[in-house]
Every structure is written in structure tokens, then in C-alpha cells.
Scaffold this motif. Structure first.
Motif, mmCIF file in Angstrom:
data_model
loop_
_atom_site.group_PDB
_atom_site.id
_atom_site.type_symbol
_atom_site.label_atom_id
_atom_site.label_comp_id
_atom_site.label_asym_id
_atom_site.label_seq_id
_atom_site.Cartn_x
_atom_site.Cartn_y
_atom_site.Cartn_z
ATOM 1 N N GLU A 134 0.824 -1.206 0.000
ATOM 2 C CA GLU A 134 0.000 0.000 0.000
ATOM 3 C C GLU A 134 0.857 1.254 0.000
ATOM 4 O OE1 GLU A 134 -2.516 -0.320 3.376
ATOM 5 O OE2 GLU A 134 -3.704 -1.982 2.570
ATOM 6 N N LEU A 135 1.948 1.236 0.775
ATOM 7 C CA LEU A 135 2.817 2.408 0.882
ATOM 8 C C LEU A 135 3.587 2.676 -0.419
ATOM 9 C CD1 LEU A 135 4.267 1.891 4.481
ATOM 10 C CD2 LEU A 135 2.708 3.704 3.750
ATOM 11 N N THR A 136 3.850 1.625 -1.183
ATOM 12 C CA THR A 136 4.644 1.774 -2.408
ATOM 13 C C THR A 136 3.799 1.605 -3.667
ATOM 14 O OG1 THR A 136 5.239 -0.593 -2.333
ATOM 15 C CG2 THR A 136 6.768 0.966 -1.292
ATOM 16 N N SER A 137 2.486 1.623 -3.518
ATOM 17 C CA SER A 137 1.588 1.365 -4.656
ATOM 18 C C SER A 137 1.832 2.326 -5.811
ATOM 19 C CB SER A 137 0.126 1.432 -4.209
ATOM 20 O OG SER A 137 -0.180 2.708 -3.677
ATOM 21 N N HIS A 138 2.222 3.561 -5.517
ATOM 22 C CA HIS A 138 2.477 4.546 -6.571
ATOM 23 C C HIS A 138 3.655 4.116 -7.447
ATOM 24 C CE1 HIS A 138 2.795 8.402 -8.609
ATOM 25 N NE2 HIS A 138 4.086 8.445 -8.301
ATOM 26 N N PHE A 139 4.638 3.440 -6.844
ATOM 27 C CA PHE A 139 5.831 3.014 -7.582
ATOM 28 C C PHE A 139 5.591 1.693 -8.315
ATOM 29 C CE2 PHE A 139 7.344 5.512 -3.960
ATOM 30 C CZ PHE A 139 8.115 6.470 -4.604
ATOM 31 N N ILE A 140 4.924 0.762 -7.654
ATOM 32 C CA ILE A 140 4.789 -0.578 -8.237
ATOM 33 C C ILE A 140 3.550 -0.718 -9.119
ATOM 34 C CG2 ILE A 140 6.052 -1.547 -6.291
ATOM 35 C CD1 ILE A 140 3.453 -2.657 -5.209
ATOM 36 N N GLY A 141 2.666 0.274 -9.077
ATOM 37 C CA GLY A 141 1.525 0.294 -9.985
ATOM 38 C C GLY A 141 0.384 -0.623 -9.615
ATOM 39 N N LYS A 142 0.298 -1.020 -8.343
ATOM 40 C CA LYS A 142 -0.811 -1.864 -7.902
ATOM 41 C C LYS A 142 -1.007 -1.702 -6.404
ATOM 42 C CE LYS A 142 1.001 -5.570 -9.556
ATOM 43 N NZ LYS A 142 1.078 -6.998 -9.943
ATOM 44 N N ASP A 143 -2.235 -1.966 -5.962
ATOM 45 C CA ASP A 143 -2.575 -1.832 -4.548
ATOM 46 C C ASP A 143 -2.460 -3.142 -3.784
ATOM 47 O OD1 ASP A 143 -3.234 0.908 -4.813
ATOM 48 O OD2 ASP A 143 -5.206 0.363 -5.609
ATOM 49 N N ALA A 144 -2.320 -4.252 -4.504
ATOM 50 C CA ALA A 144 -2.211 -5.559 -3.878
ATOM 51 C C ALA A 144 -1.452 -6.499 -4.801
ATOM 52 C CB ALA A 144 -3.593 -6.127 -3.565
ATOM 53 N N LEU A 145 -0.739 -7.445 -4.208
ATOM 54 C CA LEU A 145 -0.032 -8.441 -5.000
ATOM 55 C C LEU A 145 -0.976 -9.583 -5.357
ATOM 56 C CD1 LEU A 145 3.383 -8.646 -3.105
ATOM 57 C CD2 LEU A 145 2.709 -7.120 -4.967
ATOM 58 N N ASP A 146 -0.592 -10.343 -6.368
ATOM 59 C CA ASP A 146 -1.355 -11.511 -6.799
ATOM 60 C C ASP A 146 -1.617 -12.426 -5.600
ATOM 61 O OD1 ASP A 146 -2.126 -14.030 -7.901
ATOM 62 O OD2 ASP A 146 -1.072 -13.559 -9.762
ATOM 63 N N THR A 147 -2.840 -12.884 -5.456
ATOM 64 C CA THR A 147 -3.185 -13.755 -4.324
ATOM 65 C C THR A 147 -2.370 -15.044 -4.350
ATOM 66 O OG1 THR A 147 -5.050 -14.665 -5.594
ATOM 67 C CG2 THR A 147 -5.510 -12.843 -4.082
ATOM 68 N N ARG A 148 -1.990 -15.502 -5.547
ATOM 69 C CA ARG A 148 -1.155 -16.700 -5.635
ATOM 70 C C ARG A 148 0.205 -16.465 -4.981
ATOM 71 N NH1 ARG A 148 0.583 -17.649 -10.542
ATOM 72 N NH2 ARG A 148 1.043 -19.849 -10.182
ATOM 73 N N VAL A 149 0.738 -15.270 -5.158
ATOM 74 C CA VAL A 149 2.028 -14.936 -4.560
ATOM 75 C C VAL A 149 1.906 -14.881 -3.042
ATOM 76 C CG1 VAL A 149 3.790 -13.140 -4.341
ATOM 77 C CG2 VAL A 149 2.867 -13.715 -6.597
ATOM 78 N N MET A 150 0.857 -14.256 -2.551
ATOM 79 C CA MET A 150 0.678 -14.155 -1.103
ATOM 80 C C MET A 150 0.451 -15.537 -0.485
ATOM 81 S SD MET A 150 1.261 -11.061 -0.376
ATOM 82 C CE MET A 150 0.738 -11.024 1.351
ATOM 83 N N THR A 151 -0.239 -16.412 -1.195
ATOM 84 C CA THR A 151 -0.424 -17.779 -0.707
ATOM 85 C C THR A 151 0.905 -18.518 -0.645
ATOM 86 O OG1 THR A 151 -2.675 -17.884 -1.578
ATOM 87 C CG2 THR A 151 -1.588 -19.977 -1.134
#
Length: 222
Positions: free
Chosen positions: A16-33
């Protein structure tokens, strides 16, 4: 001492803090799993396992570190891998990044230049049941041509330029994630995509700090 759930929440907050740089508000759920499934403490020296689920890098010996969980998750996400993919990792370290990737793809080939780390990581990954990871002791600058082309390449050490062999070994349409910059100086995480045999499109994601890629040759970036 932080636990796995705390680490996952820290990753989400960092996104969330770096969303402006990485271009997304959340990572792929597969990655988080995948991050949830891998026991990070198993990849740390016993006397440092109390730091396993903190959102920061941890020393693993020989001047090397296990990367910050957020950065591991981000780099994994940037690869945009599929279950059928074969991925090359440069810089095995403790084997943690490879273990995360192994949850998401068919096969991970990983190269570590330090013989002791390569042997320890190979043994650790085997004992933990990661059958789709192959570790080799060698110079990551040269990649692993016998198994090319790869569906993605991830480099977990900073280089002054992109090793030409890695570009050559990347499938057209595939992505490469690499920290570029000076040793122990300013570095940027860069996402590259191979659009033609000799063409790469690149995008800078955000500033990072990695240990240097050792064994690198003095060759120009392609």
C-alpha cells in the motif's frame, strides 16, 4: 517475536505504501499464498530464527542475506509466472526465494556462486520436500544455458548491468527482474521484458539495496 500472519500483514502494508511506484494496490493472491506456505524460519541460521517473520533482510553467512519478505513477494509478483513456467534464479542464497517460486511454477533452476551456500541450500530444499528446484554451484552471470529458454529470470543480487547471457536465455515475451546499480550504493529494481531476440523493454520499479552479484564479468549491457 513476529509470526507469519504479522509478516503477511507487513507485506500488505508495504504494498500500500509503495503502490504509486509498483503500480498496484495488492499483489497476486497466488504470490501471497506462496509466501504463507513457505516456512521462512527454516532458511535462517538457528540463532537468527527469531527474526524470521520480521519484514527485513537477515544475514545468512558469508556476507549474504535473505531478502526482505516484501521484496521477495514483489519480485515474485513482477515475474507474472504461470504454473507451467520454468524459471531461472540467479543467487540462491538460503533457497528461500526459490522455495517461494516453486509454489507457483513447474520448475526452478537456481545458481549460487558460493559453494557452501549452494550445498546447504540444496540439502535444505530437498529436506523440505521441494522436488521441483534444482540448485547448481556456478557463476550466475553465465546463467544456465542447458535449460534455456526460460519463462522468467529473477536475479537476487545487484549488478552494474544486465548480464548478456541472461537476456539470451530468456524466452521472447518473458520477464526478467533484476536490481541494477553500484555495490552497496544506489540501486533500482528493474522489470524487463524481452520483446525480440535483441530487444528488451525495461521499467524501473523502486529503489532497493542488495548485496553485489559476484563473479560478474566486465561486459556491456545489451
Amino acid at each position: 517475536m513476529k509470526d507469519l500472519d504479522h509478516m503477511l500483514r507487513d507485506i500488505e502494508r508495504e504494498v500500500e505504501l509503495t503502490s504509486h511506484f509498483i503500480g498496484k494496490d495488492a499483489l497476486d493472491t497466488r504470490v501471497m499464498t506462496a509466501m504463507e506456505k513457505v516456512p521462512r524460519h527454516e532458511f535462517l541460521p538457528e540463532d537468527l530464527r527469531y527474526q524470521a517473520y520480521e519484514n527485513g533482510p537477515v544475514p545468512i553467512g558469508l556476507g549474504q542475506t535473505i531478502s526482505q519478505p516484501y521484496i521477495v513477494a514483489l519480485m515474485t509478483d513482477l515475474l507474472d509466472s504461470k504454473p507451467s513456467d520454468v524459471i531461472l534464479e540467479i543467487g540462491t542464497g538460503s533457497g528461500y526465494q526459490a522455495a517461494v517460486l516453486a509454489q507457483l511454477v513447474r520448475q526452478v533452476f537456481t545458481v549460487e556462486i558460493l559453494e557452501r551456500l549452494a550445498k546447504d541450500a540444496g540439502k535444505r530444499l530437498k529436506n523440505l520436500g521441494y522436488a521441483n528446484i534444482t540448485v547448481r554451484n556456478g557463476n550466475g552471470y553465465d546463467g544456465w544455458p542447458e535449460h534455456a529458454p526460460f519463462d522468467g529470470i529473477i536475479v537476487t543480487a545487484a549488478a552494474p548491468h544486465v548480464p548478456p547471457a541472461l537476456i539470451a536465455q530468456l524466452r521472447i515475451g518473458a520477464k526478467l527482474v533484476i536490481p541494477l546499480g553500484t555495490p552497496y550504493g544506489y540501486q533500482e529494481l528493474v522489470l524487463m521484458e524481452k520483446t525480440a531476440p535483441d530487444e528488451m523493454q525495461s521499467k524501473t520499479i523502486l529503489g532497493v539495496r542488495f548485496v553485489p552479484l559476484t563473479g560478474i564479468h566486465d561486459k556491456p549491457e545489451i
